[in-house]
Scaffold this motif. Structure first.
Motif, PDB file in Angstrom:
ATOM      1  N   GLY A 198      46.480  33.072  33.150  1.00  0.00           N
ATOM      2  CA  GLY A 198      47.294  33.417  34.328  1.00  0.00           C
ATOM      3  C   GLY A 198      46.792  34.850  34.922  1.00  0.00           C
ATOM      4  N   ARG A 199      46.763  35.701  33.906  1.00  0.00           N
ATOM      5  CA  ARG A 199      46.623  37.162  34.498  1.00  0.00           C
ATOM      6  C   ARG A 199      45.282  37.510  35.075  1.00  0.00           C
ATOM      7  NH1 ARG A 199      50.706  40.745  33.476  1.00  0.00           N
ATOM      8  NH2 ARG A 199      52.219  40.222  32.038  1.00  0.00           N
ATOM      9  N   LEU A 200      44.403  36.761  34.312  1.00  0.00           N
ATOM     10  CA  LEU A 200      42.964  36.757  34.534  1.00  0.00           C
ATOM     11  C   LEU A 200      42.663  35.730  35.992  1.00  0.00           C
ATOM     12  CD1 LEU A 200      39.986  36.848  33.413  1.00  0.00           C
ATOM     13  CD2 LEU A 200      40.183  34.783  33.140  1.00  0.00           C
ATOM     14  N   SER A 201      43.256  34.940  36.283  1.00  0.00           N
ATOM     15  CA  SER A 201      43.141  34.116  37.336  1.00  0.00           C
ATOM     16  C   SER A 201      43.610  34.688  38.673  1.00  0.00           C
ATOM     17  CB  SER A 201      43.854  32.655  37.247  1.00  0.00           C
ATOM     18  OG  SER A 201      43.312  31.800  36.070  1.00  0.00           O
ATOM     19  N   SER A 202      44.788  35.263  38.432  1.00  0.00           N
ATOM     20  CA  SER A 202      45.348  36.092  39.543  1.00  0.00           C
ATOM     21  C   SER A 202      44.519  37.260  40.043  1.00  0.00           C
ATOM     22  CB  SER A 202      46.686  36.510  39.531  1.00  0.00           C
ATOM     23  OG  SER A 202      46.687  37.387  38.291  1.00  0.00           O
ATOM     24  N   GLU A 203      43.997  38.061  39.207  1.00  0.00           N
ATOM     25  CA  GLU A 203      43.121  39.005  39.571  1.00  0.00           C
ATOM     26  C   GLU A 203      41.803  38.774  40.146  1.00  0.00           C
ATOM     27  OE1 GLU A 203      43.607  42.607  39.439  1.00  0.00           O
ATOM     28  OE2 GLU A 203      45.902  41.986  38.827  1.00  0.00           O
ATOM     29  N   VAL A 204      41.349  37.831  39.383  1.00  0.00           N
ATOM     30  CA  VAL A 204      39.868  37.115  40.067  1.00  0.00           C
ATOM     31  C   VAL A 204      39.984  36.618  41.283  1.00  0.00           C
ATOM     32  CG1 VAL A 204      38.159  35.479  39.604  1.00  0.00           C
ATOM     33  CG2 VAL A 204      39.014  36.971  37.719  1.00  0.00           C
ATOM     34  N   ALA A 205      41.253  36.018  41.522  1.00  0.00           N
ATOM     35  CA  ALA A 205      41.337  35.406  42.916  1.00  0.00           C
ATOM     36  C   ALA A 205      41.568  36.386  44.002  1.00  0.00           C
ATOM     37  CB  ALA A 205      42.564  34.485  42.931  1.00  0.00           C
ATOM     38  N   THR A 206      42.174  37.447  43.735  1.00  0.00           N
ATOM     39  CA  THR A 206      42.188  38.647  44.482  1.00  0.00           C
ATOM     40  C   THR A 206      41.007  39.076  44.949  1.00  0.00           C
ATOM     41  OG1 THR A 206      44.409  39.196  43.413  1.00  0.00           O
ATOM     42  CG2 THR A 206      43.489  40.833  44.924  1.00  0.00           C
ATOM     43  N   VAL A 207      40.388  39.197  44.115  1.00  0.00           N
ATOM     44  CA  VAL A 207      38.766  39.943  44.202  1.00  0.00           C
ATOM     45  C   VAL A 207      37.981  38.918  45.036  1.00  0.00           C
ATOM     46  CG1 VAL A 207      36.590  40.504  43.242  1.00  0.00           C
ATOM     47  CG2 VAL A 207      38.911  41.415  42.322  1.00  0.00           C
ATOM     48  N   LEU A 208      38.380  37.547  44.818  1.00  0.00           N
ATOM     49  CA  LEU A 208      37.405  36.351  45.738  1.00  0.00           C
ATOM     50  C   LEU A 208      37.752  36.338  47.002  1.00  0.00           C
ATOM     51  CD1 LEU A 208      37.376  33.361  42.902  1.00  0.00           C
ATOM     52  CD2 LEU A 208      35.350  34.879  43.747  1.00  0.00           C
TER      53      LEU A 208
ATOM     54  N   ALA B  89      21.961  38.927  35.846  1.00  0.00           N
ATOM     55  CA  ALA B  89      21.682  40.314  35.457  1.00  0.00           C
ATOM     56  C   ALA B  89      20.997  41.032  36.467  1.00  0.00           C
ATOM     57  CB  ALA B  89      20.774  40.266  34.341  1.00  0.00           C
ATOM     58  N   ALA B  90      20.205  40.229  37.579  1.00  0.00           N
ATOM     59  CA  ALA B  90      19.302  40.940  38.496  1.00  0.00           C
ATOM     60  C   ALA B  90      20.414  41.386  39.605  1.00  0.00           C
ATOM     61  CB  ALA B  90      18.616  40.044  39.068  1.00  0.00           C
ATOM     62  N   GLN B  91      21.633  40.965  39.769  1.00  0.00           N
ATOM     63  CA  GLN B  91      22.694  41.399  40.576  1.00  0.00           C
ATOM     64  C   GLN B  91      23.078  42.604  40.340  1.00  0.00           C
ATOM     65  OE1 GLN B  91      22.373  38.042  40.000  1.00  0.00           O
ATOM     66  NE2 GLN B  91      21.343  37.604  41.778  1.00  0.00           N
ATOM     67  N   GLN B  92      22.955  43.001  39.042  1.00  0.00           N
ATOM     68  CA  GLN B  92      23.818  44.292  38.473  1.00  0.00           C
ATOM     69  C   GLN B  92      25.249  44.371  38.747  1.00  0.00           C
ATOM     70  OE1 GLN B  92      21.548  47.203  40.382  1.00  0.00           O
ATOM     71  NE2 GLN B  92      19.760  47.228  39.293  1.00  0.00           N
ATOM     72  N   PRO B  93      25.881  43.470  37.964  1.00  0.00           N
ATOM     73  CA  PRO B  93      27.326  43.358  38.203  1.00  0.00           C
ATOM     74  C   PRO B  93      27.953  44.458  37.603  1.00  0.00           C
ATOM     75  CG  PRO B  93      26.769  41.885  36.599  1.00  0.00           C
ATOM     76  CD  PRO B  93      25.326  42.543  36.988  1.00  0.00           C
ATOM     77  N   ILE B  94      29.357  44.890  38.201  1.00  0.00           N
ATOM     78  CA  ILE B  94      30.062  46.108  37.775  1.00  0.00           C
ATOM     79  C   ILE B  94      31.215  45.388  37.037  1.00  0.00           C
ATOM     80  CG2 ILE B  94      31.739  47.755  38.538  1.00  0.00           C
ATOM     81  CD1 ILE B  94      29.980  47.893  41.049  1.00  0.00           C
ATOM     82  N   GLU B  95      31.556  46.083  35.717  1.00  0.00           N
ATOM     83  CA  GLU B  95      32.451  45.497  34.730  1.00  0.00           C
ATOM     84  C   GLU B  95      33.844  45.828  35.597  1.00  0.00           C
ATOM     85  OE1 GLU B  95      34.111  45.774  30.246  1.00  0.00           O
ATOM     86  OE2 GLU B  95      32.309  46.730  30.938  1.00  0.00           O
ATOM     87  N   MET B  96      34.710  44.703  35.449  1.00  0.00           N
ATOM     88  CA  MET B  96      35.860  44.927  36.211  1.00  0.00           C
ATOM     89  C   MET B  96      37.011  44.897  35.043  1.00  0.00           C
ATOM     90  SD  MET B  96      37.677  42.447  39.360  1.00  0.00           S
ATOM     91  CE  MET B  96      37.993  41.108  38.395  1.00  0.00           C
ATOM     92  N   VAL B  97      37.809  45.798  34.882  1.00  0.00           N
ATOM     93  CA  VAL B  97      38.949  45.602  33.712  1.00  0.00           C
ATOM     94  C   VAL B  97      40.138  45.363  34.320  1.00  0.00           C
ATOM     95  CG1 VAL B  97      39.949  47.313  32.137  1.00  0.00           C
ATOM     96  CG2 VAL B  97      37.694  47.931  32.999  1.00  0.00           C
ATOM     97  N   ILE B  98      40.714  44.382  33.528  1.00  0.00           N
ATOM     98  CA  ILE B  98      41.869  43.640  33.854  1.00  0.00           C
ATOM     99  C   ILE B  98      43.098  44.135  32.748  1.00  0.00           C
ATOM    100  CG2 ILE B  98      43.223  41.630  34.365  1.00  0.00           C
ATOM    101  CD1 ILE B  98      40.619  40.419  35.326  1.00  0.00           C
ATOM    102  N   LYS B  99      44.143  44.686  33.024  1.00  0.00           N
ATOM    103  CA  LYS B  99      45.193  44.834  32.146  1.00  0.00           C
ATOM    104  C   LYS B  99      45.693  43.528  31.535  1.00  0.00           C
ATOM    105  CE  LYS B  99      46.462  49.038  34.205  1.00  0.00           C
ATOM    106  NZ  LYS B  99      47.620  49.693  34.891  1.00  0.00           N
ATOM    107  N   GLY B 100      46.106  43.333  30.214  1.00  0.00           N
ATOM    108  CA  GLY B 100      46.800  42.175  29.784  1.00  0.00           C
ATOM    109  C   GLY B 100      45.897  41.423  29.181  1.00  0.00           C
TER     110      GLY B 100
END
Length: 145
Positions: free
Chosen positions: A27-37, A134-145
């Motif tokens: 749930g915590r992962l999903s809510s944070e990812v949905a916010t970024v999407l 890998a070609a898109q050079q993604p930035i690591e997103m840190v999520i608490k919890g």
């Protein structure tokens, strides 16, 4: 006088983010990812414009659920035919349909409109820690919890 900024689709600058789902709660992962999407993490958020970013979720097979949802929560789908109700527990979804399980959780937190359909295409979920972006050079997103 202050003025509300309305972002135009041509002005949107998209970023790629990567999230490691190991030992994260669904749930915590999903809510944070949905916010970024959706793009709500940006100061230029406009509700009627797709201003969100791309998100890659890796290690989806290591995502956990809290409490006893493993056995008490069920996912339902119906084929629209008589007797076509299919019921799957969280344990079955996590073990056999991992990618669909995570996508379903995140998709439920996005708008159920044409705009939400467009935002859903910016999500990429993978079981292991390998991904072809890998070609898109993604930035690591840190999520608490």
């Amino acid at each position: 006088m202050r003025q509300t900024t309305m972002t135009k689709p041509a002005e949107v600058v998209r970023q790629w983010y990567i999230v490691d789902g190991a030992d994260m709660t669904l749930g915590r992962l999903s809510s944070e990812v949905a916010t970024v999407l959706r793009g709500k993490h940006k100061p230029t958020f406009t509700p009627n414009v797709d201003c969100g970013d791309y998100v890659i979720v890796i290690n989806a097979d290591k995502i956990k659920v809290s409490g006893d949802q493993e056995y008490k929560k069920f996912y339902y789908s119906h084929s629209s035919y008589p007797g076509g109700l299919r019921t799957r527990s969280t344990r079955v979804m996590r073990e056999q349909y991992t990618v669909e399980w995570v996508e379903k959780s995140i998709h439920g937190m996005l708008p159920h409109t044409k705009l939400g359909d467009k935002q859903r295409t910016h999500l990429f979920v993978y079981k292991g820690d390998n991904h072809p972006h890998a070609a898109q050079q993604p930035i690591e997103m840190v999520i608490k919890g």
